[in-house]
Design a protein around this motif. Structure first.
Motif, PDB file in Angstrom:
ATOM      1  N   ILE A  37       0.854  -1.101   0.104  1.00  0.00           N
ATOM      2  CA  ILE A  37       0.192   0.001   0.033  1.00  0.00           C
ATOM      3  C   ILE A  37       0.770   1.268  -0.126  1.00  0.00           C
ATOM      4  O   ILE A  37       0.602   2.175  -0.818  1.00  0.00           O
ATOM      5  CB  ILE A  37      -0.805  -0.071   1.233  1.00  0.00           C
ATOM      6  N   ASP A  38       1.978   1.080   0.737  1.00  0.00           N
ATOM      7  CA  ASP A  38       2.802   2.529   0.760  1.00  0.00           C
ATOM      8  C   ASP A  38       3.189   2.887  -0.482  1.00  0.00           C
ATOM      9  O   ASP A  38       3.554   3.869  -0.784  1.00  0.00           O
ATOM     10  CB  ASP A  38       3.667   2.270   1.878  1.00  0.00           C
ATOM     11  N   ARG A  39       3.870   1.853  -1.075  1.00  0.00           N
ATOM     12  CA  ARG A  39       4.569   1.954  -2.493  1.00  0.00           C
ATOM     13  C   ARG A  39       3.524   2.383  -3.574  1.00  0.00           C
ATOM     14  O   ARG A  39       3.895   3.159  -4.044  1.00  0.00           O
ATOM     15  CB  ARG A  39       5.184   0.814  -2.914  1.00  0.00           C
ATOM     16  N   TRP A  40       2.357   1.813  -3.479  1.00  0.00           N
ATOM     17  CA  TRP A  40       1.378   2.547  -4.355  1.00  0.00           C
ATOM     18  C   TRP A  40       0.896   3.762  -4.057  1.00  0.00           C
ATOM     19  O   TRP A  40       0.787   4.708  -4.958  1.00  0.00           O
ATOM     20  CB  TRP A  40      -0.011   1.500  -4.108  1.00  0.00           C
ATOM     21  N   LEU A  44       1.331   6.754  -6.899  1.00  0.00           N
ATOM     22  CA  LEU A  44       0.294   7.539  -7.234  1.00  0.00           C
ATOM     23  C   LEU A  44       0.491   9.007  -7.077  1.00  0.00           C
ATOM     24  O   LEU A  44       0.229  10.063  -8.061  1.00  0.00           O
ATOM     25  CB  LEU A  44      -0.938   7.177  -6.976  1.00  0.00           C
ATOM     26  N   LEU A  45       1.199   9.524  -5.963  1.00  0.00           N
ATOM     27  CA  LEU A  45       1.570  10.877  -5.706  1.00  0.00           C
ATOM     28  C   LEU A  45       2.502  11.379  -6.759  1.00  0.00           C
ATOM     29  O   LEU A  45       2.458  12.504  -7.148  1.00  0.00           O
ATOM     30  CB  LEU A  45       2.251  11.067  -4.296  1.00  0.00           C
ATOM     31  N   SER A  83      -3.814   8.723 -19.454  1.00  0.00           N
ATOM     32  CA  SER A  83      -4.207   7.343 -19.455  1.00  0.00           C
ATOM     33  C   SER A  83      -3.266   6.474 -18.530  1.00  0.00           C
ATOM     34  O   SER A  83      -4.040   5.482 -18.030  1.00  0.00           O
ATOM     35  CB  SER A  83      -3.828   7.108 -20.976  1.00  0.00           C
ATOM     36  N   TRP A  84      -2.058   6.766 -18.473  1.00  0.00           N
ATOM     37  CA  TRP A  84      -1.441   5.913 -17.257  1.00  0.00           C
ATOM     38  C   TRP A  84      -1.975   6.109 -16.020  1.00  0.00           C
ATOM     39  O   TRP A  84      -2.015   5.077 -15.319  1.00  0.00           O
ATOM     40  CB  TRP A  84       0.150   6.667 -17.334  1.00  0.00           C
ATOM     41  N   GLN A  85      -2.509   7.191 -15.684  1.00  0.00           N
ATOM     42  CA  GLN A  85      -2.850   7.628 -14.192  1.00  0.00           C
ATOM     43  C   GLN A  85      -4.140   6.620 -14.174  1.00  0.00           C
ATOM     44  O   GLN A  85      -4.123   6.072 -12.983  1.00  0.00           O
ATOM     45  CB  GLN A  85      -3.242   9.118 -13.816  1.00  0.00           C
ATOM     46  N   LYS A  86      -5.102   6.918 -14.833  1.00  0.00           N
ATOM     47  CA  LYS A  86      -6.120   5.787 -14.944  1.00  0.00           C
ATOM     48  C   LYS A  86      -6.047   4.377 -14.624  1.00  0.00           C
ATOM     49  O   LYS A  86      -6.718   3.813 -13.915  1.00  0.00           O
ATOM     50  CB  LYS A  86      -7.028   6.252 -15.977  1.00  0.00           C
TER      51      LYS A  86
END
Length: 243
Positions: A37-40, A44-45, A83-86
């Motif tokens: 979770i921390d790495r995700w 994303l940030l 697109s990448w972010q989504k």
């Protein structure tokens, strides 16, 4: 002139570096991230900050007599970043959804087990009381790490909401998991109070049963000394019955 050329080369290379967006598959990135979770959250940030850095109204860059129009390149990179972010959000949301369900299920089972714990001296056996007290101690140790886990899941959900992720219809809200955790805390607190109130009675009951057990063992040994089949006139069948 050389200085202008150096600056122009750096500028062009900066835009060329975005080619990695087309060369790297999101599924490969997700595989590397796993379920951490921390790495995700950090990924994303970082992706959001990188995308924000691209938001600029400028489309021209001048290096001495050379002018570069990067309007189309900027537009393509922005679209690819979106697109990448989504895709990243969808991958993370899938992992988060499973973690929310697992956490809710774990907390619900613990709450139901706590509700079933019987510590009333008259209505529960000593073995049931011992198992109940052991489970209460275990849950008291789990309380802090479980609380931290729930908070982290809710923080992740908020991150996705800030990034305007569209959640699927069967999404379990983090607030629901948090609410179930609070209910479990209340049941645990109630059972702890009952345990503290019952401690004198439980102690006396355990001591009494220990004495009874000790007396039974003493009686058994005494009977064995008297009846053990060592006499020569004892038939084999009787010896086997005694044993």
């Amino acid at each position: 002139i050389e200085l202008h050329i150096q600056k122009m080369t750096l500028f062009v290379n900066q835009w060329l570096s975005y080619q990695s967006l087309w060369d790297t598959r999101v599924v490969d990135v997700a595989s590397v991230m796993g379920e951490d979770i921390d790495r995700w959250q950090a990924l994303l940030l970082e992706a959001t900050e990188a995308r924000t850095a691209l938001d600029s109204t400028a489309t021209l860059a001048k290096f001495g007599p050379v002018t570069i129009n990067y309007d189309k390149v900027q537009s393509q990179v922005n679209l690819k970043y979106d697109s990448w972010q989504k895709e990243l959000q969808s991958c993370f949301a899938t992992i988060l959804a499973q973690r929310l369900h697992d956490s809710h299920s774990k907390i619900t089972k613990a709450k139901e087990k706590l509700e079933a714990v019987s510590l009333e001296g008259a209505s529960a056996s000593t073995n049931e009381i011992v198992l109940g007290v052991t489970f209460l101690q275990e849950m008291k140790q789990n309380l802090e790490p479980w609380s931290g886990e729930v908070d982290k899941l809710i923080e992740s959900e908020r991150l996705l909401k800030r990034q305007r992720h569209t959640f699927r219809g069967d999404w379990m809200e983090g607030s629901r998991v948090k609410g179930q955790f609070h209910h479990m805390e209340q049941v645990l607190a109630k059972r702890n109070r009952t345990m503290e109130e019952q401690i004198p009675l439980l102690q006396s009951r355990v001591v009494a049963e220990d004495k009874i057990s000790a007396q039974r063992v003493a009686d058994l040994l005494s009977n064995w000394e008297q009846d053990k089949p060592l006499r020569g006139n004892v038939k084999p069948e009787e010896a086997i019955d005694i044993l």
